[in-house]
Design a protein around this motif. Structure first.
Motif, PDB file in Angstrom:
ATOM      1  N   UNK A  24      -3.965  -4.779   7.349  1.00  0.00           N
ATOM      2  CA  UNK A  24      -4.312  -6.201   7.870  1.00  0.00           C
ATOM      3  C   UNK A  24      -5.483  -6.647   6.871  1.00  0.00           C
ATOM      4  N   UNK A  25      -4.806  -7.069   5.610  1.00  0.00           N
ATOM      5  CA  UNK A  25      -5.659  -7.522   4.659  1.00  0.00           C
ATOM      6  C   UNK A  25      -6.578  -8.684   4.854  1.00  0.00           C
ATOM      7  N   UNK A  26      -7.828  -8.392   4.619  1.00  0.00           N
ATOM      8  CA  UNK A  26      -8.845  -9.661   4.804  1.00  0.00           C
ATOM      9  C   UNK A  26      -9.182  -9.944   6.443  1.00  0.00           C
ATOM     10  N   UNK A  27      -8.823  -8.973   7.260  1.00  0.00           N
ATOM     11  CA  UNK A  27      -9.510  -9.219   8.475  1.00  0.00           C
ATOM     12  C   UNK A  27      -9.547  -7.931   9.110  1.00  0.00           C
ATOM     13  N   UNK A  28     -10.151  -7.614  10.014  1.00  0.00           N
ATOM     14  CA  UNK A  28     -10.447  -6.669  11.135  1.00  0.00           C
ATOM     15  C   UNK A  28      -9.575  -6.809  12.199  1.00  0.00           C
ATOM     16  N   UNK A  29      -9.247  -5.508  12.785  1.00  0.00           N
ATOM     17  CA  UNK A  29      -8.787  -5.510  14.119  1.00  0.00           C
ATOM     18  C   UNK A  29      -9.421  -4.589  15.038  1.00  0.00           C
ATOM     19  N   UNK A  30     -10.694  -4.551  14.762  1.00  0.00           N
ATOM     20  CA  UNK A  30     -11.462  -4.075  15.849  1.00  0.00           C
ATOM     21  C   UNK A  30     -11.358  -4.453  17.104  1.00  0.00           C
ATOM     22  N   UNK A  31     -11.049  -3.945  18.098  1.00  0.00           N
ATOM     23  CA  UNK A  31     -10.816  -4.230  19.592  1.00  0.00           C
ATOM     24  C   UNK A  31      -9.467  -4.477  19.695  1.00  0.00           C
ATOM     25  N   UNK A  75     -11.349   2.086   9.400  1.00  0.00           N
ATOM     26  CA  UNK A  75     -12.196   1.583   8.336  1.00  0.00           C
ATOM     27  C   UNK A  75     -11.296   0.990   7.331  1.00  0.00           C
ATOM     28  N   UNK A  76      -9.984   1.133   7.218  1.00  0.00           N
ATOM     29  CA  UNK A  76      -9.083   0.683   6.442  1.00  0.00           C
ATOM     30  C   UNK A  76      -8.260  -0.459   7.083  1.00  0.00           C
TER      31      UNK A  76
END
Length: 122
Positions: A24-31, A75-76
Motif C-alpha cells: 500500500x504505497x503512500x498510505x497506512x492501513x492501520x486498523x 511497518x511496511x
C-alpha cells in the motif's frame, strides 16, 4: 479505485510454492483488515484468506487451509500470501483488498489491487 499493488504471481508447477505480496504505497492501513480473493477462469471471485489488524485474527477458505498462509507486516504496509502445495485449481487472478474493520465479504472492501496472475501447470 486501485490503492493496492500486488506482485509475485507467475507460473509454477503442481506441488510448487509461490508467494504473492500486496503493498500500500503512500498510505497506512492501520486498523484495516486485509484479505486475498481470487477469480479463476469462468468462476466468480472467491475469498481466499483474511487477516484482521487489531488482534491478528486469520481466516482461510476451506480449499486452501493447511496450504496457504497469510501474514502482514504493518511497518511496511504489506500483506503476504504464501502458497504451498499448489494445485491446478489454484490457477486464478489473485487480488488483495482492504477494509476498515473486520474481515468480510468481497462487496465490503473499499480498496483493491489490480490483481496478479497465478498459473499452476500440471
Amino acid at each position: 479505485q486501485e490503492q493496492l499493488v500486488e506482485s509475485g504471481g507467475g507460473l509454477v508447477q503442481v506441488g510448487g510454492s509461490l508467494r504473492v505480496s500486496c503493498a500500500a504505497p503512500g498510505r497506512t492501513f492501520s486498523g484495516y483488515s486485509m484479505a486475498w480473493f481470487r477469480q479463476g477462469p469462468g468462476k466468480e471471485r472467491e475469498f481466499v484468506a483474511g487477516i484482521e489488524w487489531r488482534y491478528g485474527s486469520i481466516y482461510y477458505a476451506d480449499s486452501v487451509k493447511g496450504r496457504f498462509t497469510i501474514s502482514r507486516d504493518n511497518a511496511k504496509n504489506t500483506v503476504y500470501l504464501q502458497m504451498n502445495s499448489l494445485k491446478p485449481e489454484d490457477t486464478a487472478v489473485y487480488y488483495c483488498a482492504a477494509r476498515l474493520g473486520l474481515v468480510a465479504g468481497a462487496n465490503e472492501y473499499k480498496y483493491w489491487g489490480q490483481g496478479t496472475q497465478v498459473t499452476v501447470s500440471s
